[in-house]
Write a protein that holds these residues in place. Structure first.
Motif, PDB file in Angstrom:
ATOM      1  N   GLU A  61       0.829  -1.202   0.000  1.00  0.00           N
ATOM      2  CA  GLU A  61       0.000   0.000   0.000  1.00  0.00           C
ATOM      3  C   GLU A  61       0.866   1.257   0.000  1.00  0.00           C
ATOM      4  OE1 GLU A  61      -4.004   1.791   2.199  1.00  0.00           O
ATOM      5  OE2 GLU A  61      -2.881   0.156   3.132  1.00  0.00           O
ATOM      6  N   ALA A  62       1.970   1.226   0.758  1.00  0.00           N
ATOM      7  CA  ALA A  62       2.875   2.378   0.794  1.00  0.00           C
ATOM      8  C   ALA A  62       3.551   2.584  -0.561  1.00  0.00           C
ATOM      9  CB  ALA A  62       3.930   2.179   1.883  1.00  0.00           C
ATOM     10  N   VAL A  63       3.978   1.496  -1.202  1.00  0.00           N
ATOM     11  CA  VAL A  63       4.581   1.597  -2.532  1.00  0.00           C
ATOM     12  C   VAL A  63       3.578   2.157  -3.525  1.00  0.00           C
ATOM     13  CG1 VAL A  63       5.516   0.262  -4.465  1.00  0.00           C
ATOM     14  CG2 VAL A  63       6.272  -0.236  -2.134  1.00  0.00           C
ATOM     15  N   LEU A  64       2.355   1.672  -3.442  1.00  0.00           N
ATOM     16  CA  LEU A  64       1.304   2.147  -4.348  1.00  0.00           C
ATOM     17  C   LEU A  64       1.079   3.642  -4.169  1.00  0.00           C
ATOM     18  CD1 LEU A  64      -0.920   1.317  -6.411  1.00  0.00           C
ATOM     19  CD2 LEU A  64      -2.449   1.049  -4.462  1.00  0.00           C
ATOM     20  N   ALA A  65       1.005   4.106  -2.922  1.00  0.00           N
ATOM     21  CA  ALA A  65       0.707   5.513  -2.650  1.00  0.00           C
ATOM     22  C   ALA A  65       1.852   6.431  -3.074  1.00  0.00           C
ATOM     23  CB  ALA A  65       0.408   5.698  -1.165  1.00  0.00           C
ATOM     24  N   GLN A  66       3.090   5.989  -2.865  1.00  0.00           N
ATOM     25  CA  GLN A  66       4.228   6.882  -3.079  1.00  0.00           C
ATOM     26  C   GLN A  66       4.854   6.788  -4.475  1.00  0.00           C
ATOM     27  OE1 GLN A  66       6.982   7.041   0.379  1.00  0.00           O
ATOM     28  NE2 GLN A  66       5.500   5.724   1.401  1.00  0.00           N
ATOM     29  N   LEU A  67       4.801   5.596  -5.077  1.00  0.00           N
ATOM     30  CA  LEU A  67       5.447   5.420  -6.377  1.00  0.00           C
ATOM     31  C   LEU A  67       4.448   5.255  -7.512  1.00  0.00           C
ATOM     32  CD1 LEU A  67       8.452   3.092  -5.448  1.00  0.00           C
ATOM     33  CD2 LEU A  67       8.328   5.593  -5.488  1.00  0.00           C
ATOM     34  N   GLN A  68       3.166   5.126  -7.185  1.00  0.00           N
ATOM     35  CA  GLN A  68       2.088   5.089  -8.175  1.00  0.00           C
ATOM     36  C   GLN A  68       2.424   4.206  -9.373  1.00  0.00           C
ATOM     37  OE1 GLN A  68       0.713   9.096  -9.143  1.00  0.00           O
ATOM     38  NE2 GLN A  68       1.671   9.846  -7.276  1.00  0.00           N
ATOM     39  N   PRO A  69       2.650   2.912  -9.167  1.00  0.00           N
ATOM     40  CA  PRO A  69       2.999   2.042 -10.284  1.00  0.00           C
ATOM     41  C   PRO A  69       1.951   2.085 -11.388  1.00  0.00           C
ATOM     42  CG  PRO A  69       2.355   0.770  -8.354  1.00  0.00           C
ATOM     43  CD  PRO A  69       2.512   2.174  -7.898  1.00  0.00           C
ATOM     44  N   GLN A  70       2.424   2.069 -12.617  1.00  0.00           N
ATOM     45  CA  GLN A  70       1.512   2.116 -13.748  1.00  0.00           C
ATOM     46  C   GLN A  70       0.730   0.821 -13.907  1.00  0.00           C
ATOM     47  OE1 GLN A  70       3.176   3.874 -17.334  1.00  0.00           O
ATOM     48  NE2 GLN A  70       4.853   4.727 -16.144  1.00  0.00           N
ATOM     49  N   GLY A  71       1.239  -0.252 -13.335  1.00  0.00           N
ATOM     50  CA  GLY A  71       0.532  -1.523 -13.380  1.00  0.00           C
ATOM     51  C   GLY A  71       0.870  -2.375 -12.183  1.00  0.00           C
ATOM     52  N   LEU A  72      -0.046  -3.261 -11.804  1.00  0.00           N
ATOM     53  CA  LEU A  72       0.188  -4.246 -10.753  1.00  0.00           C
ATOM     54  C   LEU A  72      -0.118  -5.619 -11.321  1.00  0.00           C
ATOM     55  CD1 LEU A  72      -0.497  -1.573  -8.969  1.00  0.00           C
ATOM     56  CD2 LEU A  72      -0.832  -3.236  -7.141  1.00  0.00           C
ATOM     57  N   LEU A  73       0.747  -6.568 -11.040  1.00  0.00           N
ATOM     58  CA  LEU A  73       0.613  -7.934 -11.514  1.00  0.00           C
ATOM     59  C   LEU A  73       0.810  -8.844 -10.321  1.00  0.00           C
ATOM     60  CD1 LEU A  73       0.599 -10.037 -13.951  1.00  0.00           C
ATOM     61  CD2 LEU A  73       3.094  -9.803 -13.917  1.00  0.00           C
ATOM     62  N   GLY A  74      -0.035  -9.854 -10.181  1.00  0.00           N
ATOM     63  CA  GLY A  74       0.168 -10.733  -9.041  1.00  0.00           C
ATOM     64  C   GLY A  74      -0.834 -11.850  -8.962  1.00  0.00           C
TER      65      GLY A  74
END
Length: 269
Positions: A61-74
């Motif tokens: 969640e912290a990575v998502l908020a601060q680095l705003q990845p263009q995509g998530l895969l998992g």
């Protein structure tokens, strides 16, 4: 993992406790300090979350908020993503057969099956997203890294069986130790197929699981595979243009109390 113009983060570190996680404290500051490709625009290209366990997703969640990845895969189910605060993120499921290229580097998802989500209630070790990364050939050699998450014996056998018709496909220069070097993984079947030069076991100091397990350490030693444990190594740096070298941060930049002391003749005391 960085290519010429792109960055991929595989897992986001653990949750330490309420309001404390590796995303805030370790992962984001490290990527910024390394000058990860693409972060000059404030965004990570892709965040891969191998499976739901909090030692892999606690910082997501912290990575998502601060680095705003263009995509998530998992390999997470919708309710699991919701609990992690990822419900509105640009998500796609990790499925064997998916592949893409960045700057001449080829990325391939090897596990889990595309239909693996059917009927399951959680995304544990068995459904780890296994990623193979192959750099462009240099001097006749294509450097390969294999990131297997927390797969265990059954998934290791399945992985080898799937590629039995393509000898050498699983061969890698660098591999993360499956399941942190647990005795439930790193089977001889997998190691014979991968034959990595380097294996990095991501573990904590005096961890209660005893990772990497003694039988696993012996197995690597017997096969003359170099095992590095993050407890002794710290961050491990590897480059595809120098596949025979792996640099440990703790040796590269030792704490001041580990510096050698020399006598008047220049001999280490």
């Amino acid at each position: 993992m960085q290519t010429a113009r792109h960055s991929l983060l595989y897992d986001a570190g653990p949750l330490y406790g309420p309001g404390s996680n590796a995303g805030d404290r370790v992962v984001v500051p490290t990527l910024q300090a390394l000058g990860a490709r693409g972060l000059d625009s404030g965004r990570l290209d892709l965040l891969v979350l191998s499976h739901v366990h909090l030692d892999h997703t606690g910082g997501a969640e912290a990575v998502l908020a601060q680095l705003q990845p263009q995509g998530l895969l998992g390999s997470l189910l919708p309710d699991e993503r919701g609990r992690l605060g990822l419900a509105s993120a640009p998500w796609r499921d990790c499925a064997a057969g998916e592949a893409w290229q960045w700057d001449g580097v080829h990325f391939s998802v090897l596990l889990p099956d595309a239909d693996a989500a059917g009927g399951r209630s959680s995304s544990g070790n068995d459904y780890s997203c296994v990623l193979r990364i192959e750099a462009a050939a240099r001097h006749g050699h294509s450097a390969v890294a294999l990131l297997p998450g927390d797969i265990e014996r059954a998934q290791e056998r399945d992985l080898v069986a799937r590629h039995a018709a393509s000898p050498g496909y699983l061969k890698a220069d660098l591999m993360l130790a499956p399941h942190h070097g647990s005795n439930t993984s790193s089977t001889s079947v997998l190691l014979q197929a991968v034959r990595p030069q380097w294996v990095v076991a991501q573990t904590g100091y005096r961890n209660r699981f005893g990772h990497p397990a003694a039988p696993v350490r012996r197995r690597y030693e017997e096969m003359q595979i170099e095992l590095r444990n993050t407890v002794q190594c710290g961050a491990a740096h590897w480059r595809s243009d120098q596949p025979g070298s792996l640099v440990c941060e703790r040796q590269k930049r030792p704490r001041y109390w580990r510096h050698a002391v020399f006598d008047s003749r220049g001999q280490a005391k």
